[in-house]
Design a protein around this motif. Structure first.
Motif, short mmCIF file in Angstrom:
data_model
loop_
_atom_site.label_atom_id
_atom_site.label_comp_id
_atom_site.label_asym_id
_atom_site.label_seq_id
_atom_site.Cartn_x
_atom_site.Cartn_y
_atom_site.Cartn_z
N SER A 174 0.82 -1.21 0.00
CA SER A 174 0.00 0.00 0.00
C SER A 174 0.86 1.27 0.00
O SER A 174 1.83 1.38 0.74
N PHE B 92 0.11 5.72 -0.98
CA PHE B 92 -0.97 6.63 -1.34
C PHE B 92 -0.53 7.76 -2.27
O PHE B 92 -1.36 8.42 -2.87
N LYS C 83 -3.13 19.17 -1.39
CA LYS C 83 -3.41 18.56 -0.10
C LYS C 83 -2.07 18.39 0.59
O LYS C 83 -1.24 17.59 0.15
N THR D 115 -6.78 12.89 -9.58
CA THR D 115 -7.11 12.12 -8.36
C THR D 115 -5.88 11.54 -7.63
O THR D 115 -6.02 11.00 -6.54
N LYS E 273 -1.18 -4.58 -11.06
CA LYS E 273 -0.63 -4.16 -9.76
C LYS E 273 -1.34 -2.90 -9.26
O LYS E 273 -1.58 -2.76 -8.07
N LEU E 274 -1.67 -1.99 -10.17
CA LEU E 274 -2.38 -0.78 -9.77
C LEU E 274 -3.76 -1.12 -9.20
O LEU E 274 -4.20 -0.52 -8.22
N CYS F 219 -4.49 -3.92 -7.68
CA CYS F 219 -4.19 -4.46 -6.33
C CYS F 219 -3.94 -3.32 -5.36
O CYS F 219 -4.38 -3.36 -4.21
N LEU F 220 -3.23 -2.29 -5.85
CA LEU F 220 -2.88 -1.16 -4.99
C LEU F 220 -4.15 -0.48 -4.46
O LEU F 220 -4.24 -0.15 -3.28
N LEU G 254 -5.60 -2.48 -1.81
CA LEU G 254 -4.77 -2.34 -0.60
C LEU G 254 -5.03 -1.00 0.09
O LEU G 254 -5.09 -0.93 1.32
N GLN G 255 -5.20 0.06 -0.72
CA GLN G 255 -5.48 1.38 -0.14
C GLN G 255 -6.79 1.36 0.62
O GLN G 255 -6.89 1.90 1.73
N ASP H 280 -6.30 -0.57 3.82
CA ASP H 280 -5.46 0.22 4.72
C ASP H 280 -6.31 1.28 5.43
O ASP H 280 -6.22 1.46 6.65
N LEU H 281 -7.17 1.96 4.66
CA LEU H 281 -8.02 3.00 5.24
C LEU H 281 -9.04 2.40 6.21
O LEU H 281 -9.28 2.94 7.29
N SER I 255 -4.46 13.62 5.51
CA SER I 255 -5.43 14.20 4.58
C SER I 255 -5.19 13.80 3.13
O SER I 255 -6.09 13.82 2.32
N PHE I 256 -3.96 13.42 2.80
CA PHE I 256 -3.73 13.04 1.39
C PHE I 256 -4.10 11.59 1.11
O PHE I 256 -4.05 11.13 -0.01
N GLU I 257 -4.48 10.85 2.15
CA GLU I 257 -4.77 9.44 1.95
C GLU I 257 -6.15 9.24 1.32
O GLU I 257 -7.12 8.93 1.98
N VAL I 258 -6.20 9.46 0.07
CA VAL I 258 -7.44 9.24 -0.68
C VAL I 258 -7.24 8.00 -1.54
O VAL I 258 -6.14 7.67 -1.93
N TRP J 210 -7.31 6.19 -4.86
CA TRP J 210 -7.23 6.65 -6.25
C TRP J 210 -8.44 6.21 -7.03
O TRP J 210 -8.88 5.07 -6.93
N ASN J 211 -8.92 7.10 -7.84
CA ASN J 211 -10.08 6.79 -8.65
C ASN J 211 -9.59 6.49 -10.07
O ASN J 211 -9.81 7.26 -10.99
#
Lengths: 168, 60
Positions: free
Chosen positions: A36, A38, A71, A79, B28-29, B31-32, B35-36, B39-40, B52-55, B57-58
Motif C-alpha cells: 500500500s 498513497f 493537499k 485524483t 498491480k495498480l 491491487c494497490l 490495498l489502499q 489500509d483505510l 489528509s492526502f490518503e485518498v 485513487w479513482n
C-alpha cells in the motif's frame, strides 16, 4: 495514471523541469509485489535555478495556473496525490540522471532503476525502506556490479549486508 | 512438520511470489487500490490517524 503521467511530462515541455523519475512506493510497485502506498513520488531536476528557501515554487505556480488542488505537500493530478521532490543529494540526482525510460499505460515515463532505488532507500533507512530494499534485492533481476559500485560510492554496503543478515 | 510439507509450502510461496511479481503494472495498480481501501478501513477501525492526502485513487 495515464493523465497524471502526461501532466508530469508536460512540465518538461513547459521548461519547468529538465528530467524526472518516479520513485518511492510506486517505483517499488513497478518491480515487486504490491504494497500500500498513497502518493506518487516524483524526483525532479529543475530546469530553473533552485530557490533554496522555496524549491517547490515553480510547481505550485504551475498547479495554481492550471487550477489543480493541493493537499498538504501534494498536488492532486487526476485524483492522484503527487509529491514533487527536487533532487536533494548526489545519489538521488545520479538516480534520476540514470533512470529507465518505460511505458506505463501507453505513456512514456521515467522510473528509478532498482539499483538506485535500493541505494536511495538504504540511505533513507526508514523501517518500510529496509523491507522494500530487501524485497527489491531478492525479487528483482539486478545489475549486481552496478549496485555494488553505487553502494560503495555512497558508503551503503554495510547497510544492505546488515539487512540481508538480519533476514537469515 | 515434515520436511516434505515444508518444502511444499516453500514451493507454493515461490510460485505466489513469481506470479504476483510478474503480473502487469495495470494489474498491480488494481491491487494497490484494493490495498489502499483495506489500509483505510484498518485505520478507521483502529482509530489510527488518517492523513489528509490518503485518498483512494479513482483510476479508470
Amino acid at each position: 495514471m495515464k493523465e497524471t503521467l502526461e501532466l508530469i511530462n508536460s512540465l518538461i515541455d513547459e521548461g519547468i523541469i529538465l528530467k524526472y523519475a518516479i520513485g518511492g512506493g510506486i517505483a517499488c510497485l513497478y518491480y515487486i509485489e504490491p504494497t500500500s502506498t498513497f502518493d506518487l513520488d516524483i524526483f525532479v531536476i529543475l530546469a530553473v535555478e533552485e530557490n533554496i528557501l522555496n524549491p517547490l515554487k515553480p510547481f505550485y505556480e504551475w498547479a495554481e495556473k492550471k487550477r489543480f488542488k493541493f493537499k498538504d505537500e501534494h498536488i492532486i493530478l487526476n485524483t492522484i496525490p503527487v509529491q514533487f521532490l527536487p533532487v536533494y543529494n548526489d545519489l538521488v540526482k545520479e538516480g534520476v540522471e540514470n533512470s529507465r525510460k518505460v511505458k506505463i499505460q501507453d505513456t512514456d515515463t521515467f522510473i528509478l532503476s532498482p539499483e538506485y532505488l535500493i541505494a536511495i532507500m538504504l540511505q533513507t533507512n526508514r523501517a518500510k525502506d529496509k523491507i522494500r530494499s530487501l524485497q527489491l534485492y531478492e525479487e528483482t533481476p539486478l545489475d549486481k556490479i552496478l549496485l555494488d559500485n553505487i553502494l560503495k560510492k555512497y558508503n551503503l554496503t554495510d547497510r544492505l549486508n546488515n539487512i540481508i543478515n538480519l533476514n537469515k | 512438520m515434515e520436511n516434505k510439507a515444508i518444502n511444499k509450502l516453500f514451493e507454493q510461496k515461490i510460485i505466489y511470489h513469481k506470479n504476483i511479481v510478474n503480473i502487469s503494472f495495470d494489474e498491480k495498480l488494481k491491487c494497490l487500490i484494493e490495498l489502499q481501501k483495506l489500509d483505510l478501513e484498518m485505520k478507521k477501525s483502529t482509530n489510527r490517524e488518517i492523513k489528509s492526502f490518503e485518498v483512494v485513487w479513482n483510476l479508470k
